[in-house]
Write an enzyme that holds these catalytic residues in place. Structure first.
Site, PDB file in Angstrom:
ATOM      1  N   LYS A  55     -39.870  15.122  44.949  1.00 50.73           N
ATOM      2  CA  LYS A  55     -40.133  15.461  43.545  1.00 50.73           C
ATOM      3  C   LYS A  55     -41.537  16.027  43.330  1.00 50.73           C
ATOM      4  O   LYS A  55     -41.784  16.699  42.343  1.00 50.73           O
ATOM      5  CB  LYS A  55     -39.901  14.249  42.646  1.00 50.73           C
ATOM      6  CG  LYS A  55     -38.417  13.965  42.443  1.00 50.73           C
ATOM      7  CD  LYS A  55     -38.109  13.755  40.975  1.00 50.73           C
ATOM      8  CE  LYS A  55     -36.618  13.674  40.719  1.00 50.73           C
ATOM      9  NZ  LYS A  55     -35.917  12.667  41.534  1.00 50.73           N
ATOM     10  N   SER A  80     -38.296   6.747  35.033  1.00 54.44           N
ATOM     11  CA  SER A  80     -38.600   5.398  35.496  1.00 54.44           C
ATOM     12  C   SER A  80     -39.000   5.438  36.958  1.00 54.44           C
ATOM     13  O   SER A  80     -39.305   4.433  37.564  1.00 54.44           O
ATOM     14  CB  SER A  80     -37.380   4.501  35.318  1.00 54.44           C
ATOM     15  OG  SER A  80     -36.272   5.108  35.922  1.00 54.44           O
ATOM     16  N   GLU A 206     -23.340  12.355  45.891  1.00 51.83           N
ATOM     17  CA  GLU A 206     -23.752  11.501  44.773  1.00 51.83           C
ATOM     18  C   GLU A 206     -23.106  10.127  44.900  1.00 51.83           C
ATOM     19  O   GLU A 206     -22.188   9.928  45.691  1.00 51.83           O
ATOM     20  CB  GLU A 206     -23.413  12.164  43.434  1.00 51.83           C
ATOM     21  CG  GLU A 206     -21.934  12.326  43.183  1.00 51.83           C
ATOM     22  CD  GLU A 206     -21.623  13.054  41.883  1.00 51.83           C
ATOM     23  OE1 GLU A 206     -22.535  13.274  41.061  1.00 51.83           O
ATOM     24  OE2 GLU A 206     -20.450  13.397  41.686  1.00 51.83           O
ATOM     25  N   GLY A 210     -20.944   7.115  40.028  1.00 53.61           N
ATOM     26  CA  GLY A 210     -21.277   8.126  39.016  1.00 53.61           C
ATOM     27  C   GLY A 210     -20.963   9.509  39.533  1.00 53.61           C
ATOM     28  O   GLY A 210     -21.844  10.290  39.835  1.00 53.61           O
ATOM     29  N   ASP A 212     -20.055  12.241  38.246  1.00 49.44           N
ATOM     30  CA  ASP A 212     -19.986  13.307  37.236  1.00 49.44           C
ATOM     31  C   ASP A 212     -20.169  14.684  37.863  1.00 49.44           C
ATOM     32  O   ASP A 212     -19.568  15.660  37.415  1.00 49.44           O
ATOM     33  CB  ASP A 212     -21.029  13.079  36.143  1.00 49.44           C
ATOM     34  CG  ASP A 212     -22.440  13.101  36.704  1.00 49.44           C
ATOM     35  OD1 ASP A 212     -22.783  12.163  37.453  1.00 49.44           O
ATOM     36  OD2 ASP A 212     -23.182  14.060  36.426  1.00 49.44           O
ATOM     37  N   SER A 306     -34.283  12.325  50.863  1.00 48.98           N
ATOM     38  CA  SER A 306     -35.054  12.811  49.708  1.00 48.98           C
ATOM     39  C   SER A 306     -36.217  11.927  49.299  1.00 48.98           C
ATOM     40  O   SER A 306     -37.123  12.395  48.605  1.00 48.98           O
ATOM     41  CB  SER A 306     -34.111  13.030  48.524  1.00 48.98           C
ATOM     42  OG  SER A 306     -33.343  11.879  48.274  1.00 48.98           O
TER      43      SER A 306
END
Ligand SMILES: *Cc1c(COP(=O)(O)O)cnc(C)c1O
Length: 323
Positions: A55, A80, A206, A210, A212, A306
């Site tokens: 990130k 968070s 993923e 979840g 999605d 990651s």
């Protein structure tokens, strides 16, 4: 075909901006991993990136592209986890203010790390307050610029530099597996793969709880889900982004899922075999490969690790409960 939010040139520009600032993380191999999957696996170790996750790449690229006025006022982000630390560290390196809106039940270590990078932490109650409203109010009142965690072209381009380095180090690949939350990392890496190894099939991974992203990919429309329970806290996003989704639709081959138990198994593998600490979210892509969720036989496979930010006590608990 709609214009995509980023091109390969944007990723190359981001790489120049990050040169000498971000770590060029190592790519590691393991004969044990190769034997398990029946192919050749290359692990790109973003758990060893500055502040412990990829990130940093996207946040730094986004902040470096602020106008002089934006730089003078500073940045605000709500997160968070790793995006807060990435924004705080990037702001410090660029001589800017950063305000981070974090839930008051966030792990103390994450709040402390964010403050340690010079970030100004504003705590909120996640059950009664809306972090986006707080973020927007702070932005309005203090002229701060909001840095989204994934749905922003400059963030996506920055994240793609991780895959550029991987291809530079190992050459062409048959498969590239990437952890998926909101899709900043996956979209940036897919654009890099498309340019540097056009026949490489890019796969997002993923949490099972979840899915999605998988449902969005298969239905062609962004699917929104309710808050989900998984140990992969960096992938608890509730939907893909308006910028990331079109890139994923066009350049990604498939999206697969893994369970929490499979994540813990991968974390144990990294600790015992490769002496690496990888956080649950950071293990998503690796778990899919080690569990053979896709055909890996005889293939050259890139796997993005990651991040590595997990409290040691929590790491121990997870691994111990599984053994
Ligand atoms: C944020 C994060 C992800 C997910 O990235 P997206 O760009 O939101 O898809 C994966 N792994 C780690 C360690 C993260 O911090």
């Amino acid at each position: 075909m709609p214009d995509l939010a980023i091109s390969y040139e944007d990723v190359v520009d981001a790489q120049e901006r990050l040169d000498g600032v971000a770590h060029r993380t190592p790519t590691l191999t393991s004969m044990t991993a190769d034997a398990i999957v029946g192919g050749q696996v290359f692990f790109k170790c973003e758990n060893m990136q500055r502040m412990g996750a990829f990130k940093f790449r996207g946040a730094y690229n986004a902040l470096a592209l602020f106008t002089p006025e934006q730089k003078a006022a500073g940045a605000v982000a709500f997160s968070s986890g790793n995006h807060a630390q990435a924004t705080a560290l990037s702001a410090r390196l660029l001589g800017m203010r950063a305000v981070l809106v974090m839930p008051n039940d966030a792990p103390g270590s994450k709040v402390a790390a964010t403050r340690g990078y010079g970030g100004e932490v504003v705590l909120y109650d996640r059950y009664t307050e809306n972090r986006e409203e707080i973020g927007r109010r702070l932005a309005d009142e203090q002229g701060l610029t909001l840095v989204p965690p994934y749905d922003h072209p400059h963030v996506m381009a920055g994240q793609g530099t991780a895959a550029v380095e991987l291809f530079e180090d190992v050459g062409l690949l048959d498969l590239l597996l990437v952890p998926l939350g909101g899709g900043g990392l996956l979209s940036g890496c897919a654009v890099a793969a498309h340019a540097l190894s056009p026949d490489c099939r890019v796969i997002g991974v993923e949490p099972e709880a979840g899915n999605d992203g998988q449902r969005s990919f298969r239905s062609g429309e962004i699917v929104h889900i309710e808050t989900l329970k998984t140990i992969a806290d960096g992938a608890q996003t509730l939907h893909l982004g308006n910028y990331t989704f079109p890139v994923i639709q066009q350049m990604v081959g498939d999206i697969v899922t893994v369970s929490d138990a499979e994540l813990v198994e991968a974390m144990s593998f990294f600790a015992s075999r490769m002496k690496l600490i990888v956080e649950p979210t950071g293990s998503l892509a690796a778990a899919a490969v080690l569990q053979k969720k896709i055909d890996t036989e005889g293939k050259r496979i890139g796997v993005l690790l990651s991040g590595g930010n997990v409290d040691l006590a929590r790491f121990a608990d997870l691994v111990k409960a599984a053994s």
